[in-house]
Write an enzyme that holds these catalytic residues in place. Sequence first.
Site: not given
Ligand code: UD1
Length: 422
Positions: A22-23, A118, A308, A330, A126
């Site tokens: 999915k991801n 979720c 996950d 995370i 950001d």
């Molecule tokens: C992706 C996956 C999700 C998985 C996660 C971590 C998809 C669609 N989803 O989510 O299933 O749990 O990776 O392996 O691929 N963060 C910020 N600012 C940002 C972006 C992220 O503070 O702009 C923080 C998030 O809140 C989190 C951390 O960074 O605490 C990691 O998030 P990130 O790796 O970006 O997760 P997703 O890409 O949203």
Amino acid sequence: MDSILVTGGGELRGEIPIAGAKNACLTLMPATLLSEEPLTLTNAPRLSDIKTMSALLESLGTEITSMQDGKVLTMSSHNIDNLTADYDIVRKMRASILVLGPMLARAGQAVVSLPGGCAIGARPVDLHLKVMRALGAEIELRDGYVHAKASHGLRGATIEFPFVSVGATENALLAATLAKGTTVLKHAAREPEIVDLAQCLIAMGAQIEGHGTSTIIIQGVDRLNGATHAVVTDRIELGTYMLAPAFTGGEVECLGGRIELLEAFCEKLDEAGISVEQTARGLKVKRSNAGIKGINVTTEPFPGFPTDLQAQMMALLCTATGTSMLEEKIFENRFMHAPELGRMGAQIDVNGGVAKVTGVERLRGAPVMATDLRASVSLILAGLGAEGETLVNRVYHLDRGYERVEEKLRSCGAKIERITGQ
Ligand code: UD1
């Protein structure tokens, strides 16, 4: 809203085919926006999140043909006639933010609603915005929307992420393929889904090196062509079904599974007394006769233990011997399954980002509430190992990430059925 009724007790035996990730699919689909030629994805999973991404792309002007019951998607973005990703679609799924980079790269502007998804933490975007600014875009936040503009196109830049973000790395990779000059991403995510995206973009004509390491170098090109790409195996679906026989006894072979997708997870299974064997067709899993041993788990970016799979592992450790500590590094709010598992008799103390699980002999079935995607499936697994019936309510999150979950588990002997809601 649908519920799932699980009757615990029986062993699981058989094989489960693992779908495409999915991801990965959610980040590969927006790559269509980078080219006028069609992009075909094979091995796509059949999930509601994929339908949401299809609806989002169609709203922008992409034409999508789905074949083999949704397993093959051909996307053609010859004309991008709308540059606004609307709140009504974006709010359903956080991954919608992944259209920002490609739209900016292709059209020089984009308006994208701030996402939903979720409720597992604050999850801001950001870093995604920081990336686009570094590539030369002007960004404004207005009325719940990101307004982004790069009137003279995007320019390559060196971007050092303060911490690992899968989504921000993907958005950067997508955008930088068409930026002028060289982009260097430092402290980039190394997940298999990132490698899969890079391989697809390379097949489309992009120049990328270093994917799979923490420094990715992208030389921008003027245009990308079409391509056909097979979506990588879903390592989270894989890990979830690998755990199923550990709850119930028996033996399950997960077809298409490879250890290198889940090395840290497999090491933890070994420590807990669960054997994993690589076969020609996938991964064969069974628990030792001695039962499950308590272990400590810390979630980390790849190649560490995936966040996950934390909920599913916690559910298993509820009936392990001794005490287990699970540390979530995370997402700050990802223990919502703990009180639900408590309703089934689990002993879990959550303190900030750490959960202490004291093993009990058996969980007992109960009505429980699914709070997010991975929490939903952890409750189903817990129900399979529990005594009596577990009714998992509000399973719409489950359908976002697991295709035909009842069918796959039932084929191995599970007693599980969907109760269709009004
Ligand atoms: C992706 C996956 C999700 C998985 C996660 C971590 C998809 C669609 N989803 O989510 O299933 O749990 O990776 O392996 O691929 N963060 C910020 N600012 C940002 C972006 C992220 O503070 O702009 C923080 C998030 O809140 C989190 C951390 O960074 O605490 C990691 O998030 P990130 O790796 O970006 O997760 P997703 O890409 O949203």
